[in-house]
Design a protein around this motif. Structure first.
Motif, PDB file in Angstrom:
ATOM      1  N   TRP A 180       0.834  -1.209   0.000  1.00 51.24           N
ATOM      2  CA  TRP A 180       0.000   0.000   0.000  1.00 51.24           C
ATOM      3  C   TRP A 180       0.868   1.258   0.000  1.00 51.24           C
ATOM      4  O   TRP A 180       0.650   2.180  -0.775  1.00 51.24           O
ATOM      5  N   SER A 193      -4.322   2.732  -4.648  1.00 53.61           N
ATOM      6  CA  SER A 193      -4.027   2.984  -3.245  1.00 53.61           C
ATOM      7  C   SER A 193      -5.175   2.516  -2.357  1.00 53.61           C
ATOM      8  O   SER A 193      -4.955   1.903  -1.303  1.00 53.61           O
ATOM      9  N   PHE A 196      -5.146  -1.470  -2.134  1.00 52.29           N
ATOM     10  CA  PHE A 196      -4.143  -2.048  -1.232  1.00 52.29           C
ATOM     11  C   PHE A 196      -4.347  -1.601   0.209  1.00 52.29           C
ATOM     12  O   PHE A 196      -4.045  -2.357   1.139  1.00 52.29           O
ATOM     13  N   PHE A 197      -4.869  -0.391   0.398  1.00 49.76           N
ATOM     14  CA  PHE A 197      -5.205   0.058   1.755  1.00 49.76           C
ATOM     15  C   PHE A 197      -6.306  -0.825   2.338  1.00 49.76           C
ATOM     16  O   PHE A 197      -6.257  -1.219   3.515  1.00 49.76           O
ATOM     17  N   TYR A 200      -4.842  -4.132   3.282  1.00 46.46           N
ATOM     18  CA  TYR A 200      -4.046  -3.938   4.499  1.00 46.46           C
ATOM     19  C   TYR A 200      -4.946  -3.906   5.724  1.00 46.46           C
ATOM     20  O   TYR A 200      -4.685  -4.604   6.722  1.00 46.46           O
TER      21      TYR A 200
END
Length: 251
Positions: A180, A193, A196-197, A200
């Motif tokens: 991220w 972004s 991947f955030f 996460y």
């Protein structure tokens, strides 16, 4: 990537207040999960009974200074993973342990202490990235080469059991944290972004809410067990044979 605060930049995706609330909720989840684990497994009752048995069987009473000295020795042993006899296992564990501490502490400082990337000292994101990399280095080494069922029983490293839940989720959390942050700082794509955030957050949430079913709570149990063992041995209450050479380590 190594000098920017990922959580300050995440304000484009979610408000800083929401991130802080999430961190607090995860801390509550760990505390609640550990307490549930203690209640469900009867660990608290076991330790209470064990202490009473130790007092009754003790051949000598330990002074406060002696107990404090044993506590210091227990902490010192834990700090170097002294319970592991084999060097590779110990190094792997130390990488994960200190990497996790760096990862968590720098996350807390950056989330609660610095609202903007410009105000964040460069050392904090550097240590955050270093912590995540240490987790991955130690965790991958352990997961694929040092696990008992892989190294000694010949099982596939991809064969997973419940005991692997904590390390597996910790690796995924650290891996997607770095991915991220890399996407955030390199490509500048809001969609990538956010993807991947989200991954996460998903794996980090699983890491903290699965405490009752993973080995997460063992981080709190192991020092308590090691200290109780030292108390029993020093007071003469131990019913276990002393290992050769006085070592208390495992593979």
């Amino acid at each position: 990537m190594f000098t920017s605060n990922p959580f300050a930049a995440a304000a484009e995706l979610v408000s800083p207040l929401a991130i802080r609330a999430y961190v607090i909720l995860m801390a509550i989840a760990v505390a609640a999960g550990t307490l549930f684990d203690i209640y469900h497994k009867g660990s608290g009752k076991y330790f209470a009974l064990r202490r009473e048995r130790t007092k009754a069987a003790a051949r000598s009473q330990l002074s406060s200074s002696q107990k404090f000295s044993l506590a210091v020795k227990t902490v010192a042993e834990a700090a170097v993973s002294g319970e592991f006899c084999k060097t590779p296992r110990r190094i792997s564990h130390l990488l994960m342990m200190y990497g996790f501490l760096l990862y968590v502490i720098t996350t807390l400082v950056m989330v609660f202490g610095y609202a903007t990337a410009a105000d964040t000292p460069a050392a904090l994101p550097l240590l955050w990235n270093l912590g995540a990399l240490m987790i991955l280095a130690g965790g991958v080494w352990f997961f694929f080469f040092l696990r008992v069922n892989v190294a000694y029983e010949g099982h596939s490293p991809f064969r997973l059991v419940r005991a692997d839940l904590f390390v597996g989720l910790l690796l995924l959390s650290a891996a997607f944290a770095l991915l991220w942050h890399f996407v955030q700082t390199t490509f500048g794509s809001r969609a990538a972004s956010l993807l991947f955030f989200s991954l996460y957050i998903f794996f980090t949430t699983l890491l903290f809410v699965t405490v009752p079913w993973s080995k997460f709570a063992h981080m709190f149990y192991k020092p308590a067990v090691a200290y109780q063992r030292r108390i029993e041995e020093a007071s003469g209450a131990s019913d276990l044979p002393t290992p050769a050479g006085g070592l208390h380590c495992r593979n």
